[in-house]
Design an enzyme around this catalytic site. Structure first.
Site, PDB file in Angstrom:
ATOM      1  N   LYS A   1       0.860  -1.192   0.000  1.00 32.91           N
ATOM      2  CA  LYS A   1       0.000   0.000   0.000  1.00 32.91           C
ATOM      3  C   LYS A   1       0.894   1.238   0.000  1.00 32.91           C
ATOM      4  O   LYS A   1       1.243   1.779   1.056  1.00 32.91           O
ATOM      5  CB  LYS A   1      -0.933  -0.051   1.223  1.00 32.91           C
ATOM      6  CG  LYS A   1      -2.259   0.631   0.980  1.00 32.91           C
ATOM      7  CD  LYS A   1      -3.278   0.273   2.032  1.00 32.91           C
ATOM      8  CE  LYS A   1      -4.423   1.248   2.073  1.00 32.91           C
ATOM      9  NZ  LYS A   1      -5.219   1.385   0.871  1.00 32.91           N
TER      10      LYS A   1
HETATM   11  N1  PMP Z   1      -7.429  -2.594  -3.450  1.00 31.32           N
HETATM   12  C1  PMP Z   1      -7.004  -1.327  -3.332  1.00 31.32           C
HETATM   13  C2  PMP Z   1      -6.324  -0.687  -4.490  1.00 31.32           C
HETATM   14  C3  PMP Z   1      -7.197  -0.624  -2.126  1.00 31.32           C
HETATM   15  O1  PMP Z   1      -6.776   0.637  -2.001  1.00 31.32           O
HETATM   16  C4  PMP Z   1      -7.863  -1.260  -1.057  1.00 31.32           C
HETATM   17  C5  PMP Z   1      -8.093  -0.519   0.231  1.00 31.32           C
HETATM   18  N2  PMP Z   1      -7.015  -0.669   1.119  1.00 31.32           N
HETATM   19  C6  PMP Z   1      -8.285  -2.583  -1.229  1.00 31.32           C
HETATM   20  C7  PMP Z   1      -8.061  -3.217  -2.438  1.00 31.32           C
HETATM   21  C8  PMP Z   1      -8.979  -3.318  -0.125  1.00 31.32           C
HETATM   22  O2  PMP Z   1      -8.061  -3.626   0.901  1.00 31.32           O
HETATM   23  P1  PMP Z   1      -8.557  -3.810   2.401  1.00 31.32           P
HETATM   24  O3  PMP Z   1      -9.683  -4.770   2.349  1.00 31.32           O
HETATM   25  O4  PMP Z   1      -7.368  -4.366   3.098  1.00 31.32           O
HETATM   26  O5  PMP Z   1      -8.968  -2.478   2.891  1.00 31.32           O
END
Ligand code: PMP
Length: 296
Positions: free
Chosen positions: A153
Site C-alpha cells: 500500500k
Molecule cells: N485494493 C485497493 C487498491 C485498495 O486501495 C484497497 C483498500 N485498502 C483494497 C483493495 C482493499 O483492501 P482492504 O480490504 O485491506 O482495505
C-alpha cells in the site's frame, strides 16, 4: 471534515493538535510518492471500541514499508496501542484510522534515513456510499506487478486510482473497475472485486492486486457459510450480465454493484450471496457471530 480544532494526531512520538501539526515541503513522499500507509476501521461493539483486524493491517504496513526500503521500527503491538490511544484521545469509536509513513527530504531517488510516522483518525461513512453502484471498466489498467509492488500500500500507487475514479465519475458512473495488463479483471481503485453466478462467487488471484484484508475476511466468511468460491482470472465479458457483483475494502466494506458498463446484474442485490456476505461482515466487525444469522 477530517479534523477540527480539538483533533489530536500522533506525529513522530508526540501527540499534537492536527491543526498545529506541520511537515516539510521537501519530503520525498510529497515529491515522489514513496511513502506507505494503511486504512483501518474501528467499530463500537458490546465490548467497547474494537479495531477490526488491527494486527493484519500493521503487518501489511510493515510489509509495504519493507518493500519500499523504509525502516519502520515500531512493533505491531506499539502501533495497535497508538491506534487505541488515538481513538481514545479523540473520543472516536466507529472510525477510520490512517497511519502514514513518510520519508524525509531527498530529491535523489534513494530512500531516506529519516522516517516520519503519522497517525490520524476520523469518522467516515461507507466509502462508496449505501446505494448500489454503477461501475465502468476503466480505460486505465492496474500497474504491472513488475513495475512496482502492487500488493504493497504505497502512496504513489494511488495516482492510478485517482485517474480511474475521476474518469468514472466524469462519465457519470459511481466507480471504476480496472483490468490488469493482460485484460483480466483486477480490482477497483480502492477495493477488491468479486462477482457471482449460479451460486458461486469468483475473484481474481493475488499477485496483481492489493491483497485486501476485507477480501480475506470475505473468503473466510464464504467458507464458514459454505458458499463456493473460485479464485481465477476472468475477463469483463464474464462479469457483464452475471447474477451479481460487489467490491470489498476496509473503507467500502461490502458494496454491491447495480451494473457494469450499463449492463445490469441479473439478481436483486438482496437475493445475492454478496448481500448475505455483507450482512455477515457487518456482524463480524462488531464482534457478533455470523453462524446464528439466518443465512441459507
Ligand atoms: N485494493 C485497493 C487498491 C485498495 O486501495 C484497497 C483498500 N485498502 C483494497 C483493495 C482493499 O483492501 P482492504 O480490504 O485491506 O482495505
Amino acid at each position: 471534515m477530517y479534523f477540527n480544532k480539538d483533533t489530536q494526531v500522533y506525529l513522530n512520538g508526540q501527540w499534537t493538535k492536527a491543526a498545529e501539526a506541520t511537515t516539510g515541503l521537501y519530503t520525498q513522499t510529497m515529491h515522489y510518492g514513496s511513502g506507505v500507509f494503511e486504512g483501518i476501521r474501528s467499530y463500537a461493539t458490546d465490548e467497547g471500541t474494537q479495531i477490526f483486524k488491527a494486527e493484519e493491517h500493521f503487518e501489511r504496513l510493515k510489509y509495504s514499508a519493507g518493500k519500499m526500503h523504509i525502516d519502520l521500527d515500531l512493533t505491531i503491538d506499539q502501533m495497535v496501542e497508538i491506534s487505541y490511544e488515538l481513538l481514545d484521545r479523540n473520543q472516536l469509536s466507529d472510525a477510520y484510522i490512517r497511519p502514514l509513513i513518510y520519508t524525509g527530504a531527498n530529491m535523489a531517488l534513494m530512500p531516506t534515513e529519516e522516517v516520519n510516522i503519522f497517525f490520524c483518525a476520523w469518522k467516515w461513512g461507507r466509502y462508496l456510499g449505501e446505494k448500489l453502484l454503477d461501475v465502468m471498466i476503466s480505460s486505465y489498467q492496474r500497474p504491472n506487478p513488475k513495475s512496482c509492488y502492487v500488493e504493497a500500500k504505497v502512496v504513489g500507487h494511488y495516482t492510478n486510482s485517482i485517474l480511474a475514479t475521476t474518469e468514472a465519475k466524469q462519465k457519470g458512473f459511481d466507480e471504476a473497475l480496472l483490468l490488469d495488463m493482460n485484460g483480466y479483471v483486477a480490482e477497483g481503485p480502492g477495493a477488491n472485486f468479486f462477482y457471482e453466478n449460479k451460486g458461486k462467487i469468483y475473484t481474481c488471484p493475488k499477485g496483481g492486486i492489493l491483497s485486501g484484508i476485507t477480501r480475506d475476511t470475505i473468503l473466510e466468511l464464504a467458507q464458514a457459510l459454505e458458499i463456493p468460491v473460485e479464485e481465477r482470472f476472468f475477463k469483463p465479458e464474464e462479469v457483464k450480465g452475471a447474477d451479481g457483483a460487489f467490491f470489498t475494502g476496509t473503507a467500502a466494506e461490502v458494496a454491491g454493484l447495480r451494473s457494469l458498463d450499463g449492463e445490469s446484474f441479473k439478481m436483486d442485490w438482496e437475493d445475492t450471496l454478496g448481500h448475505q456476505l455483507s450482512m455477515a461482515y457487518n456482524r463480524l466487525v462488531i464482534g457478533k457471530t455470523y453462524n446464528d444469522f439466518s443465512l441459507v
